[in-house]
Scaffold this motif. Structure first.
Motif, PDB file in Angstrom:
ATOM      1  N   ASN A   1       0.832  -1.199   0.000  1.00 32.96           N
ATOM      2  CA  ASN A   1       0.000   0.000   0.000  1.00 32.96           C
ATOM      3  C   ASN A   1       0.872   1.256   0.000  1.00 32.96           C
ATOM      4  O   ASN A   1       2.104   1.193   0.099  1.00 32.96           O
TER       5      ASN A   1
ATOM      6  N   ASN B   1       1.315   3.618   2.194  1.00 30.43           N
ATOM      7  CA  ASN B   1       2.044   3.906   3.435  1.00 30.43           C
ATOM      8  C   ASN B   1       3.087   2.850   3.780  1.00 30.43           C
ATOM      9  O   ASN B   1       3.747   2.951   4.815  1.00 30.43           O
ATOM     10  N   GLN B   2       3.207   1.823   2.943  1.00 33.04           N
ATOM     11  CA  GLN B   2       4.174   0.746   3.167  1.00 33.04           C
ATOM     12  C   GLN B   2       3.938   0.043   4.501  1.00 33.04           C
ATOM     13  O   GLN B   2       4.873  -0.413   5.164  1.00 33.04           O
ATOM     14  N   THR B   3       2.664  -0.040   4.914  1.00 32.49           N
ATOM     15  CA  THR B   3       2.321  -0.701   6.175  1.00 32.49           C
ATOM     16  C   THR B   3       1.735  -2.085   5.963  1.00 32.49           C
ATOM     17  O   THR B   3       1.409  -2.764   6.950  1.00 32.49           O
ATOM     18  N   GLY B   4       1.559  -2.497   4.727  1.00 30.34           N
ATOM     19  CA  GLY B   4       0.988  -3.808   4.469  1.00 30.34           C
ATOM     20  C   GLY B   4       0.995  -4.142   2.993  1.00 30.34           C
ATOM     21  O   GLY B   4       1.526  -3.391   2.157  1.00 30.34           O
TER      22      GLY B   4
ATOM     23  N   PRO C   1      -1.725  -6.837   6.769  1.00 33.31           N
ATOM     24  CA  PRO C   1      -0.791  -5.933   7.444  1.00 33.31           C
ATOM     25  C   PRO C   1       0.626  -6.501   7.454  1.00 33.31           C
ATOM     26  O   PRO C   1       0.826  -7.725   7.437  1.00 33.31           O
ATOM     27  N   LEU C   2       1.586  -5.610   7.481  1.00 30.04           N
ATOM     28  CA  LEU C   2       2.992  -6.036   7.461  1.00 30.04           C
ATOM     29  C   LEU C   2       3.332  -6.901   8.669  1.00 30.04           C
ATOM     30  O   LEU C   2       4.119  -7.836   8.578  1.00 30.04           O
ATOM     31  N   SER C   3       2.700  -6.603   9.814  1.00 31.92           N
ATOM     32  CA  SER C   3       2.965  -7.385  11.026  1.00 31.92           C
ATOM     33  C   SER C   3       2.392  -8.792  10.948  1.00 31.92           C
ATOM     34  O   SER C   3       2.765  -9.650  11.757  1.00 31.92           O
TER      35      SER C   3
ATOM     36  N   ARG D   1      10.521  -9.984  11.942  1.00 35.50           N
ATOM     37  CA  ARG D   1      10.606  -8.766  11.154  1.00 35.50           C
ATOM     38  C   ARG D   1      11.222  -9.068   9.788  1.00 35.50           C
ATOM     39  O   ARG D   1      12.228  -9.755   9.670  1.00 35.50           O
TER      40      ARG D   1
END
Length: 483
Positions: free
Chosen positions: A195, A197-200, A213-215, A221
């Motif tokens: 996405n 925002n580079q969050t997922g 989601p990235l998490s 990590r």
């Protein structure tokens, strides 16, 4: 009677005309209507007493005058009841008179593959009146063959085909549209990009767009998140809203579920002294946590290497695969102590064999303390110079004598291999140096004195003789005779 008498008999009077009927009047409330049937006393105005409309699911033998259920609603209700009756393992109720058949330790049914037709795999389960069918796509690890044993779960009963619909635990389900997706379902998703925002990640499940989601992409990590783009992952549906077209999936949930399955077997087989491979999960100032597959273990910073380690990052990195030894184990608290240096040969064993007290070795000062200084005299071997062994005189501060990183030559006073301690000294060497210096000074002074004496003798010997000396007392002449 004769005809004459009959003719003479008087004729009967004609009937009087009927009077006009009265005009019809409206019936009184509650009175019976004209031409209608009498109303029983138990009935009220407007027909029989009203009854509650019976629920469709509570219908029974229909009596005259009762509510007649809708046929479509009735068919749907019957189908729902049949599906509910055969949902899950309840379908085995039809085989109550037969044994349940073999089960594995985890409760799943054991069956045998009897045929494979296209994408359908047919399984025979002992104790069942009908065979089961499952998709070929559920065999992700290896292609199945006729005769193979397989562990399955009963998903439902297909009344049209008369077969049990089977599935494998954790297998990927096929998705056709939004109606075929359910919460907790395991599907295959393709990562199409990240996405803004580079969050997922943006994902697609058979053309249905979703988000991860990235998490939730991994247990650890990810150093380069973009490396997963265009890859396919086995994910679980963790959030679903078909009306809003909202789909969120997680690959981490799959990993955690697999980890929990391995945990029980892991704790049954683990023991101190074993060697295991793991992945560095996280790094702390005091050590590193390693995922061993069924549990996490800790490598203290002191167990990373025989040499002194400043930070954990000097030896390990997150995601690195390492081989460790189980040093300590506490099953009750589920704590595992690991060691990395235990897998390499201890330098103390070779050092103690090659060195003895009194030997002088070079070293490098690594730490300065109030009570002395630590000196590394071999890789992984440190000794202590106590403050009383730094110099022959009184020492107020260790820094007045040594500094970190300084190259020195020390003398070994004692070696304790069990406690892994070595006592070093600079004082003994300093005393010897001072004694040697004093001795050399005495020798130099003595040599200088002897040199002066020899020079004086040589001067006396090389002195030139003088002429006759004259002298007297009171004007008289003094004469010396030699002989």
């Amino acid at each position: 009677m004769s005809a004459e008498n009959a003719a003479e008999a008087p004729k009967p009077d004609a009937p009087a005309p009927a009077p006009n009927p009265p005009a019809p009047q409206p019936p009184k409330p509650g009175a019976p209507r004209a031409g209608g049937k009498p109303i029983p006393d138990k009935w009220q105005r407007g027909g029989p007493p009203k009854k509650d409309k019976p629920a469709i699911e509570n219908f029974g033998p229909r009596q005259f005058g009762e509510f007649k259920p809708n046929k479509r609603a009735l068919d749907a209700t019957i189908e729902d009841e049949i599906a509910a009756a055969f949902a899950g393992t309840d379908v085995t109720a039809m085989d109550a008179d037969k044994p349940m058949g073999p089960k594995s330790e985890n409760g799943r049914l054991k069956g045998t593959i009897v045929s494979i037709r296209g994408k359908d795999v047919f399984v025979d389960i002992p104790g069942r009146r009908s065979q089961g069918r499952m998709s070929l796509d559920e065999f992700e690890d290896a292609k199945p063959k006729v005769g193979d044993a397989v562990e399955v779960l009963i998903e439902r009963y297909d009344s049209d085909d008369g077969l049990l619909v089977l599935t494998r635990e954790g297998a990927v389900k096929q998705v056709t549209d939004w109606s075929s997706i359910s919460f907790g379902m395991i599907v295959e998703a393709k990562i199409t990009g990240m996405n803004k925002n580079q969050t997922g990640y943006q994902v697609e499940v058979n053309g249905i767009r979703g988000f991860m989601p990235l998490s939730q992409a991994d247990l650890y990590r990810i150093e380069k998140p973009e490396s997963l783009v265009n890859s396919k992952l086995k994910v679980q549906v963790v959030e679903l809203d078909p009306q809003e077209r909202n789909l969120i999936v997680s690959h981490r949930a799959i990993q955690e579920a697999e980890r929990q399955k391995k945990a029980a077997a892991f704790w049954e087989t683990i023991a101190e002294g074993q060697t295991h491979k793991g992945v560095v999960k996280s790094i702390k100032p005091f050590g590193a946590f390693v995922d061993l597959g069924g549990a996490d273990g800790l490598i203290p910073i002191g167990e990373l290497s025989w040499s002194r380690v400043g930070t954990v990052e000097e030896v390990l990195q997150i995601g690195q695969v390492v081989e460790v030894k189980i040093a300590r184990l506490d099953p009750e608290s589920r704590k595992i102590g690991l060691s990395l240096r235990a897998l390499s040969t201890s330098p103390w064993e070779t050092f103690a064999a090659d060195h003895r007290p009194g030997l002088r070795v070079p070293g490098k000062v690594t730490r300065l303390m109030d009570f002395g200084a630590f000196v590394e005299i071999a890789p992984g071997i440190e000794g202590l110079i106590h403050v009383s062994e730094l110099a022959t005189g009184r020492v107020n501060r260790v820094r007045d004598i040594l500094s970190e990183g300084q190259e020195v030559t020390v003398q070994i006073l004692n070696i304790d291999t069990e406690a892994r301690r070595i006592a070093l000294s600079l004082k003994a060497m300093a005393a010897e140096a001072e004694a040697a210096s004093a001795a050399s000074a005495d020798v130099a002074a003595q040599a200088e004195a002897e040199a002066d004496k020899a020079a004086a003798a040589e001067r006396m010997q090389n002195r030139k003789p003088t002429g006759n000396l004259r002298g007297g007392v009171g004007g008289g002449a003094v004469r010396f005779e030699i002989g």
